[in-house]
Design an enzyme around this catalytic site. Structure first.
Site, short mmCIF file in Angstrom:
data_model
loop_
_atom_site.label_atom_id
_atom_site.label_comp_id
_atom_site.label_asym_id
_atom_site.label_seq_id
_atom_site.Cartn_x
_atom_site.Cartn_y
_atom_site.Cartn_z
CG HIS A 96 -9.06 29.46 -44.31
ND1 HIS A 96 -9.08 30.55 -43.48
CD2 HIS A 96 -8.34 28.50 -43.67
CE1 HIS A 96 -8.43 30.28 -42.37
NE2 HIS A 96 -7.94 29.04 -42.45
CG HIS A 132 -4.98 32.10 -44.30
ND1 HIS A 132 -5.58 30.93 -44.69
CD2 HIS A 132 -4.10 31.77 -43.32
CE1 HIS A 132 -5.09 29.93 -43.97
NE2 HIS A 132 -4.19 30.41 -43.14
CB CYS A 160 -1.87 19.06 -30.82
SG CYS A 160 -3.01 19.56 -32.14
CB CYS A 197 -1.09 23.13 -31.83
SG CYS A 197 -2.82 23.40 -31.51
CB CYS A 203 -5.31 20.80 -28.47
SG CYS A 203 -5.65 21.62 -30.02
CG HIS A 253 -6.26 21.38 -34.07
ND1 HIS A 253 -5.21 22.03 -33.45
CD2 HIS A 253 -6.32 21.85 -35.33
CE1 HIS A 253 -4.66 22.87 -34.32
NE2 HIS A 253 -5.31 22.78 -35.47
CE LYS A 285 -12.26 26.19 -34.97
NZ LYS A 285 -11.50 25.35 -34.06
CE LYS A 342 -8.51 21.67 -45.33
NZ LYS A 342 -7.21 21.24 -44.87
ZN LIG Z 1 -4.09 21.48 -31.68
#
Ligand SMILES: [Zn+2]
Length: 490
Positions: A18, A21, A124, A127, A142, A145, A297, A300
């Protein structure tokens, strides 16, 4: 000759790339190209983190064999790099046998700090990390996420004695032996270190790893934790474990370019693994922020993920590069909207740089100008004195800003040169052949206007390489070749 080794972070290839990157690619490329410009021998590495459990899960959801799935996505990252004109020398895949071998070598070198124990923790998958309760938000999720439930995982794993390295790493970061830029990220790491470090699990059962990833040497029931091997891509891609001469030449990395979400891995885990293995440490970690989309932010679930390839196809590579480098501050979250992007394009490129180039080229053509010298910056680069800028202290500022990754401020300096030249032309009026002699006009165009533009092109090379090359071609001489507009107005 000075060597310079720069890396991007190694992205998971569980989905196609995306715009975030693309931002990192462009920032790292500006660093690589700048160092090439000042005659450093540069190695620029990127790659794909292919051993993560989340790659396996994404492949399962897509109903595609894992290797096929990650190969396809890794290829999309590579293609994005090519479309963005990213000058990497190495694209290292995490599933390559060479990388597996290099990671097993790293494991063996760290063996004196590795032990086995039973562990239960909250994990997670996003992560690929265990968290303490104190590190989670009020819903027990977390911070990277939110909305994703953590898995409670219990199994026997290999652990790495991270706790052994707390003091050593603290000293390295405090003293800037490992320099973290910007300063606030350095403080973030130091305050994390202040709480003390726990040992970390660095393996998974085959069952939980779904038989994917690098096998632990001497234990066929376990695979390496993805972060243990993924960071090692920085070494495996330059010969660690396969070509020691090449590795000796390039390691350590001069700069790791990373996003803020993976700072802890790079500033704590990675130096600890390297210290344990008796290897050299990276010199600088440049930590950039994220891109938001229309102030939100990117995610998706919101459905606002932007495909950088579509933007490149619509507006061109350098238009996107310019937006990332000049209109996004590397050290605070930058926002992207197509509206803002178009505005920046029209003002900086169509009306600014593009218009100036077209105007001067036309004037040179009309006056049949001969180009008879090279610009001061070109001469500087040839003689390795590097840059020339008209105001005292400005070169130093340009260099300082690039070396501190303040690309937006560097480009503001370059755009100031564009504005200055526009003003000079408006004041001199090279079209006014009633009040000026032919010689005066020729001298102004050949010695002032053309050489200033060639200075500007040189200064732009690390940032807008394709545009810089086009401008250099137009004003190469002996005659100026007027061309189609570099940036048609949108
Ligand atoms: Zn996470």
């Amino acid at each position: 000759m000075n060597k310079f080794y720069v890396t991007t972070a190694i992205p998971y290839v569980n989905a196609k790339p995306h715009i975030g990157h693309a931002l990192e690619f462009v920032q790292a490329d500006a660093v690589a190209r700048y160092h090439r410009l000042i005659n450093h021998e540069v190695k620029f590495l990127t790659g794909s983190d292919e051993n993560a459990i989340k790659n396996v899960k994404a492949a399962e959801e897509a109903g595609v064999p894992v290797q096929e799935f990650i190969d396809k996505n890794a290829e999309l990252f590579k293609q994005l790099g090519e479309k963005l004109n990213i000058s990497f020398d190495v694209f290292q895949k995490g599933s390559s046998p060479q990388h597996h071998k290099a990671s097993q070598k790293l494991w063996e070198l760290c063996k004196h700090d590795i032990y086995k124990k039973e562990y239960t923790g909250k994990y997670c998958v996003g992560c690929e990390l265990f968290y303490e309760n104190s590190e989670l938000n009020e819903n027990g999720e977390c911070f990277e996420h939110p909305g994703k439930k953590l898995e409670e995982v219990s199994e026997e794993n290999y652990f790495f004695k991270l706790s052994n390295y707390t003091e050593q790493i603290k000293k390295l970061i405090e003293s800037d032996e490992i320099k973290i830029i910007p300063e606030n990220r350095k403080h973030e790491v130091l305050s994390f270190l202040k709480q003390g470090l726990n040992d970390i699990s660095i393996s998974r059962s085959n069952e939980r790893a779904k038989n994917w990833g690098v096998p632990v040497p001497g234990d066929p029931t376990q695979r390496m934790y993805v972060w243990f091997d993924a960071l090692n891509i920085y070494q495996s891609g330059i010969g660690f474990g396969s070509d020691e001469k090449e590795y000796e030449k390039w390691w350590p990395a001069d700069v790791h370019v990373i996003g803020k979400g993976i700072l802890r891995f790079h500033a704590i885990y990675w130096p600890a693994f390297l210290l344990s293995a008796g290897l050299k440490l990276p010199k600088t970690i440049f930590v950039h922020e994220y891109i938001t989309i229309n102030g939100e932010k990117m995610s998706k679930s919101i459905g606002n993920v932007i495909d950088p390839v579509q933007l490149i196809e619509k507006y061109g590579t350098d238009a996107l590069r310019l937006y990332f480098l000049k209109h996004v501050s590397p050290f605070s979250d930058g926002d992207f909207s197509e509206e803002k992007f178009k505005e920046a394009y029209n003002s900086d490129l169509a009306n600014g740089l593009g218009n100036l180039v077209a105007r001067v080229a036309k004037l040179c053509e009309n006056n049949d100008i001969n180009i008879r010298a090279i610009s001061k910056t070109e001469a500087g680069v040839q003689n390795k004195i590097i840059f020339w800028l008209p105001e005292p202290g400005l070169e130093k500022k340009y260099i300082e800003q690039v070396e501190n990754f303040k690309f937006n401020e560097v480009l503001n300096i370059v755009w100031q040169q564009i504005t200055n030249l526009d003003k000079k032309i408006a004041e001199f009026k090279p079209w006014d052949n009633e009040n000026k002699s032919k010689e005066e006009i020729e001298k102004f165009l050949a010695d002032d206007a053309v050489l200033s533009i060639r200075d500007i092109a040189k200064l732009l090379e690390p940032f807008l390489p394709e545009t810089a090359e086009k401008i250099e071609e137009i004003f190469k001489g002996p005659k100026v070749k007027a061309s189609a507009p570099l940036f048609p107005r949108i």
